[in-house]
Design an enzyme around this catalytic site. Sequence first.
Site, PDB file in Angstrom:
ATOM      1  CG  ASP A 113     111.397 -90.740  30.462  1.00 40.53           C
ATOM      2  OD1 ASP A 113     111.094 -90.339  29.339  1.00 40.53           O
ATOM      3  OD2 ASP A 113     112.827 -91.224  30.625  1.00 40.53           O
TER       4      ASP A 113
ATOM      5  CD  GLU B  16     114.688 -83.855  24.191  1.00 38.21           C
ATOM      6  OE1 GLU B  16     114.875 -84.538  22.919  1.00 38.21           O
ATOM      7  OE2 GLU B  16     114.303 -84.231  24.970  1.00 38.21           O
TER       8      GLU B  16
END
Length: 223
Positions: free
Chosen positions: A23, A114
């Site tokens: 990613d 996150e």
Amino acid sequence: MKVALATTLSLAAAAQAAVQGFDISHYQPNVDFAAAKSAGARFVIIKATEGTTYTDPSFSSHYTGATNAGLIRGGYHFAHPGSSTGAAQADYFLAHGGGWSGDGITLPGMLDLESGSSGECWGLSASQMVSWIKSFSDQYHSKTGRYPMIYTSPAWWQDCTGNSNAFASTNPLVLAHYSSSVGPIPGGWPYQTIWQNADSYAYGGDSDIFNGSEDRLRALATG
């Protein structure tokens, strides 16, 4: 989706296969996608948006490069829970690269959960966070027919959702755990769909491992 999840679970239990991916975001402006594929990568997840105001400046070039290299690809949204509704952020993501079509080369969008500038849990209680994620997930599903993948770590999921199992049967899990083994699976998920196993990859970004065969990876991109 539940059929696809169950099929992947059976493959995971048998430990039949794994597929390398990675990613990336604008922090990796120049990626050699063809070299990554030659080295064994088969998919890439590309940052598209944050909140309701930010689009990643490298998303379009990354997406085109991945497509031209023959990689399965998809977008991800860095969540800003509490700054606006989950539904509003899902709409923003969909309008700026996070869409999905059952063409066999487009992964369902990924919701990146996150810590951020507002603290680890963005000022939300566990129940508020679960409601926010559900708002995003339901809106994405209503517009695409797919539930988004959820990216999280065991510690964040425990601290910010109370280890909620509300998404275990619908949303594929992208588990962040930098280790030689997958480790504990949070939130009642029976397995991870993708494991982010390291924060570096030879061709840029983070290393991701799909939990299944390449055929199952393509099935995830098909619906």
